[in-house]
Write an enzyme that holds these catalytic residues in place. Structure first.
Site, PDB file in Angstrom:
ATOM      1  N   GLY A  16     -75.573  87.496  20.976  1.00 31.59           N
ATOM      2  CA  GLY A  16     -76.272  87.549  19.684  1.00 31.59           C
ATOM      3  C   GLY A  16     -77.543  86.724  19.727  1.00 31.59           C
ATOM      4  O   GLY A  16     -77.922  86.084  18.743  1.00 31.59           O
ATOM      5  N   ALA A  17     -78.232  86.781  20.873  1.00 30.91           N
ATOM      6  CA  ALA A  17     -79.383  85.884  21.096  1.00 30.91           C
ATOM      7  C   ALA A  17     -80.722  86.515  20.732  1.00 30.91           C
ATOM      8  O   ALA A  17     -81.766  85.922  20.972  1.00 30.91           O
ATOM      9  CB  ALA A  17     -79.405  85.430  22.556  1.00 30.91           C
ATOM     10  N   VAL A  65     -70.350  93.172  22.236  1.00 28.93           N
ATOM     11  CA  VAL A  65     -69.278  92.231  22.581  1.00 28.93           C
ATOM     12  C   VAL A  65     -67.886  92.764  22.257  1.00 28.93           C
ATOM     13  O   VAL A  65     -66.887  92.209  22.737  1.00 28.93           O
ATOM     14  CB  VAL A  65     -69.478  90.846  21.908  1.00 28.93           C
ATOM     15  CG1 VAL A  65     -70.756  90.184  22.375  1.00 28.93           C
ATOM     16  CG2 VAL A  65     -69.416  90.937  20.386  1.00 28.93           C
ATOM     17  N   ASN A  91     -71.752  83.661  20.057  1.00 25.60           N
ATOM     18  CA  ASN A  91     -72.476  83.545  18.788  1.00 25.60           C
ATOM     19  C   ASN A  91     -72.585  84.878  18.038  1.00 25.60           C
ATOM     20  O   ASN A  91     -72.696  84.892  16.814  1.00 25.60           O
ATOM     21  CB  ASN A  91     -73.877  82.986  19.099  1.00 25.60           C
ATOM     22  CG  ASN A  91     -74.820  83.108  17.925  1.00 25.60           C
ATOM     23  OD1 ASN A  91     -74.801  82.299  17.008  1.00 25.60           O
ATOM     24  ND2 ASN A  91     -75.671  84.135  17.941  1.00 25.60           N
ATOM     25  N   SER A 146     -67.659  78.875  11.350  1.00 22.65           N
ATOM     26  CA  SER A 146     -68.401  78.662  10.100  1.00 22.65           C
ATOM     27  C   SER A 146     -67.643  77.656   9.247  1.00 22.65           C
ATOM     28  O   SER A 146     -66.405  77.574   9.346  1.00 22.65           O
ATOM     29  CB  SER A 146     -68.520  79.985   9.334  1.00 22.65           C
ATOM     30  OG  SER A 146     -69.010  79.727   8.023  1.00 22.65           O
ATOM     31  N   TYR A 159     -64.417  88.045   6.642  1.00 27.90           N
ATOM     32  CA  TYR A 159     -65.244  87.164   7.470  1.00 27.90           C
ATOM     33  C   TYR A 159     -64.586  85.787   7.620  1.00 27.90           C
ATOM     34  O   TYR A 159     -64.498  85.243   8.717  1.00 27.90           O
ATOM     35  CB  TYR A 159     -66.632  87.043   6.835  1.00 27.90           C
ATOM     36  CG  TYR A 159     -67.582  86.117   7.569  1.00 27.90           C
ATOM     37  CD1 TYR A 159     -68.152  86.484   8.789  1.00 27.90           C
ATOM     38  CD2 TYR A 159     -67.920  84.871   7.047  1.00 27.90           C
ATOM     39  CE1 TYR A 159     -69.020  85.623   9.458  1.00 27.90           C
ATOM     40  CE2 TYR A 159     -68.786  84.019   7.701  1.00 27.90           C
ATOM     41  CZ  TYR A 159     -69.339  84.408   8.907  1.00 27.90           C
ATOM     42  OH  TYR A 159     -70.196  83.562   9.570  1.00 27.90           O
ATOM     43  N   VAL A 160     -64.099  85.242   6.505  1.00 25.45           N
ATOM     44  CA  VAL A 160     -63.419  83.933   6.536  1.00 25.45           C
ATOM     45  C   VAL A 160     -62.227  84.002   7.499  1.00 25.45           C
ATOM     46  O   VAL A 160     -62.009  83.087   8.304  1.00 25.45           O
ATOM     47  CB  VAL A 160     -62.949  83.531   5.118  1.00 25.45           C
ATOM     48  CG1 VAL A 160     -62.110  82.261   5.157  1.00 25.45           C
ATOM     49  CG2 VAL A 160     -64.139  83.341   4.186  1.00 25.45           C
ATOM     50  N   ALA A 161     -61.478  85.096   7.425  1.00 26.41           N
ATOM     51  CA  ALA A 161     -60.293  85.250   8.293  1.00 26.41           C
ATOM     52  C   ALA A 161     -60.692  85.284   9.766  1.00 26.41           C
ATOM     53  O   ALA A 161     -60.029  84.683  10.615  1.00 26.41           O
ATOM     54  CB  ALA A 161     -59.529  86.518   7.914  1.00 26.41           C
ATOM     55  N   LYS A 163     -63.325  83.899  11.161  1.00 30.44           N
ATOM     56  CA  LYS A 163     -63.799  82.590  11.624  1.00 30.44           C
ATOM     57  C   LYS A 163     -62.637  81.599  11.726  1.00 30.44           C
ATOM     58  O   LYS A 163     -62.636  80.709  12.571  1.00 30.44           O
ATOM     59  CB  LYS A 163     -64.912  82.071  10.711  1.00 30.44           C
ATOM     60  CG  LYS A 163     -66.200  82.929  10.800  1.00 30.44           C
ATOM     61  CD  LYS A 163     -66.748  83.014  12.220  1.00 30.44           C
ATOM     62  CE  LYS A 163     -68.099  83.703  12.301  1.00 30.44           C
ATOM     63  NZ  LYS A 163     -68.663  83.765  13.652  1.00 30.44           N
TER      64      LYS A 163
HETATM   65  N1  NAD Z   1     -76.534  81.996   9.060  1.00 25.88           N
HETATM   66  C1  NAD Z   1     -75.522  81.329   8.536  1.00 25.88           C
HETATM   67  O1  NAD Z   1     -75.578  80.824   7.395  1.00 25.88           O
HETATM   68  C2  NAD Z   1     -74.252  81.134   9.319  1.00 25.88           C
HETATM   69  C3  NAD Z   1     -73.303  80.218   8.824  1.00 25.88           C
HETATM   70  C4  NAD Z   1     -72.145  80.007   9.524  1.00 25.88           C
HETATM   71  C5  NAD Z   1     -71.925  80.699  10.701  1.00 25.88           C
HETATM   72  N2  NAD Z   1     -72.845  81.596  11.148  1.00 25.88           N
HETATM   73  C6  NAD Z   1     -72.556  82.282  12.404  1.00 25.88           C
HETATM   74  O2  NAD Z   1     -73.637  82.064  13.290  1.00 25.88           O
HETATM   75  C7  NAD Z   1     -73.797  83.201  14.142  1.00 25.88           C
HETATM   76  C8  NAD Z   1     -75.212  83.728  14.072  1.00 25.88           C
HETATM   77  O3  NAD Z   1     -75.568  83.987  12.732  1.00 25.88           O
HETATM   78  P1  NAD Z   1     -77.048  84.433  12.323  1.00 25.88           P
HETATM   79  O4  NAD Z   1     -77.277  83.974  10.929  1.00 25.88           O
HETATM   80  O5  NAD Z   1     -78.019  84.027  13.401  1.00 25.88           O
HETATM   81  O6  NAD Z   1     -76.852  86.014  12.297  1.00 25.88           O
HETATM   82  P2  NAD Z   1     -77.842  87.214  12.777  1.00 25.88           P
HETATM   83  O7  NAD Z   1     -77.310  88.457  12.148  1.00 25.88           O
HETATM   84  O8  NAD Z   1     -79.266  86.835  12.529  1.00 25.88           O
HETATM   85  O9  NAD Z   1     -77.612  87.256  14.350  1.00 25.88           O
HETATM   86  C9  NAD Z   1     -76.474  87.847  14.911  1.00 25.88           C
HETATM   87  C10 NAD Z   1     -76.871  88.510  16.213  1.00 25.88           C
HETATM   88  O10 NAD Z   1     -75.685  89.071  16.788  1.00 25.88           O
HETATM   89  C11 NAD Z   1     -76.009  90.378  17.263  1.00 25.88           C
HETATM   90  N3  NAD Z   1     -74.784  91.183  17.263  1.00 25.88           N
HETATM   91  C12 NAD Z   1     -74.093  91.621  16.188  1.00 25.88           C
HETATM   92  N4  NAD Z   1     -73.038  92.358  16.591  1.00 25.88           N
HETATM   93  C13 NAD Z   1     -73.074  92.385  17.942  1.00 25.88           C
HETATM   94  C14 NAD Z   1     -72.263  92.994  18.940  1.00 25.88           C
HETATM   95  N5  NAD Z   1     -71.190  93.743  18.622  1.00 25.88           N
HETATM   96  N6  NAD Z   1     -72.581  92.799  20.246  1.00 25.88           N
HETATM   97  C15 NAD Z   1     -73.677  92.067  20.583  1.00 25.88           C
HETATM   98  N7  NAD Z   1     -74.490  91.487  19.688  1.00 25.88           N
HETATM   99  C16 NAD Z   1     -74.196  91.641  18.379  1.00 25.88           C
HETATM  100  C17 NAD Z   1     -77.056  90.909  16.294  1.00 25.88           C
HETATM  101  O11 NAD Z   1     -77.817  91.950  16.880  1.00 25.88           O
HETATM  102  C18 NAD Z   1     -77.879  89.649  16.028  1.00 25.88           C
HETATM  103  O12 NAD Z   1     -78.932  89.508  16.962  1.00 25.88           O
HETATM  104  C19 NAD Z   1     -72.713  84.193  13.713  1.00 25.88           C
HETATM  105  O13 NAD Z   1     -71.547  83.984  14.494  1.00 25.88           O
HETATM  106  C20 NAD Z   1     -72.434  83.792  12.282  1.00 25.88           C
HETATM  107  O14 NAD Z   1     -71.144  84.191  11.860  1.00 25.88           O
HETATM  108  C21 NAD Z   1     -74.000  81.825  10.483  1.00 25.88           C
END
Ligand code: NAD
Length: 252
Positions: A16-17, A65, A91, A146, A159-161, A163
């Protein structure tokens, strides 16, 4: 930022980079001397450009993934590029698609999909990197959960479940992988401003801000130091832990 040396010669996979928090992890690891495998289902050109501009090394890999064959190809690509895998940041998540919904009204298909990506995906990626880590008797896996898994949150039960499952899975993984020299930990971010969250209700964002000891917006960069610490030898005796990085909202 100039090149530094916390992860010299290491290979770190960040899923997810392409954007958001994963992009910040990828850039941070590259600046610290790692060759980063920038893994995402979407184009990661922006991340690759940022790493190149910082003088870092990276390889871009398309992956879903939740798909075993795709994940195994990602690990093979990492080994082909560098011959080793030292770290994995799980991620990627099904996250930006979710909307506040009462738990009785959640879509069963979305419930299935979110578990495929957020839970099964962590398992698949972890097992794909294990042979390379076991061979070196060294590795660090970081799973991104999270605060909602620690504190609860209405409106996102699926989503909560997932995480919560990530927290528990990390403890199980840590116990199982310690004999192979592999550490597994969780970072639990608070509400972070990314493209995925920018459009969430303003009053909701404000409530997070008010509840924090450090009352400002959380940015992806705020998580990078903790990830670098857990990837590096500085955390050589740290495993199975959850580090909440949320400006002092949840304290436990
Ligand atoms: N932003 C927040 O407030 C927050 C808070 C708590 C946790 N998180 C967690 O942090 C992480 C990143 O969040 P973010 O805000 O950067 O989200 P985002 O949506 O900006 O980034 C997620 C990335 O994951 C990729 N992705 C999604 N499904 C995929 C798959 N099946 N295979 C490969 N890549 C995939 C997407 O293309 C995207 O680039 C996540 O795990 C999210 O649950 C985010």
């Amino acid at each position: 930022m100039s090149a530094q040396n916390l992860l010299p010669g290491q290979t770190i996979i960040v899923t997810g980079a392409a954007t958001g928090i994963g992009q910040a992890f990828a850039l941070g690891a590259a600046i610290q001397g790692a060759h980063v495998i920038v893994a995402d289902m979407n184009s990661a050109d922006e991340t690759m450009d940022q790493i190149a501009q910082a003088g870092g090394k990276a390889t871009s890999v398309r992956v879903d993934v939740s798909d075993d064959a795709s994940v195994r190809s990602m690990a093979e690509a990492a080994l082909k590029a560098t011959g080793r895998i030292d770290g994995l940041i799980n991620n990627a998540a099904y996250f930006r698609e979710i909307r506040l919904t009462a738990f009785e009204d959640l879509d069963p298909e979305q419930w299935e999909r979110i578990f495929q990506v957020n839970v099964k995906g962590v398992w698949l990626c972890s097992k794909a990197v294990m042979p390379a880590m076991r061979e070196r008797q060294s590795g660090s896996i970081i799973n991104i959960a999270s605060v909602v898994a620690v504190a609860g949150q209405p409106g996102y039960l699926h989503y909560v479940a997932t995480k919560g499952a990530v927290l528990a899975m990390t403890k199980g993984l840590a116990k199982e992988c310690g004999k192979d020299g592999v550490r597994c930990n969780v970072i639990a971010p608070g509400f972070v401003i990314t493209d995925a969250t920018r459009n969430r209700p303003v009053e909701w964002q404000q409530s997070f801000l008010k509840a924090r000891a450090i009352s400002r917006e959380q940015r992806p960069d705020d998580l990078v130091g903790t990830a670098l610490y857990l990837l590096s030898d500085l955390a050589a005796f740290v495993s199975g832990q959850t580090i909440v990085v949320d400006g002092g909202h949840i304290m436990y």
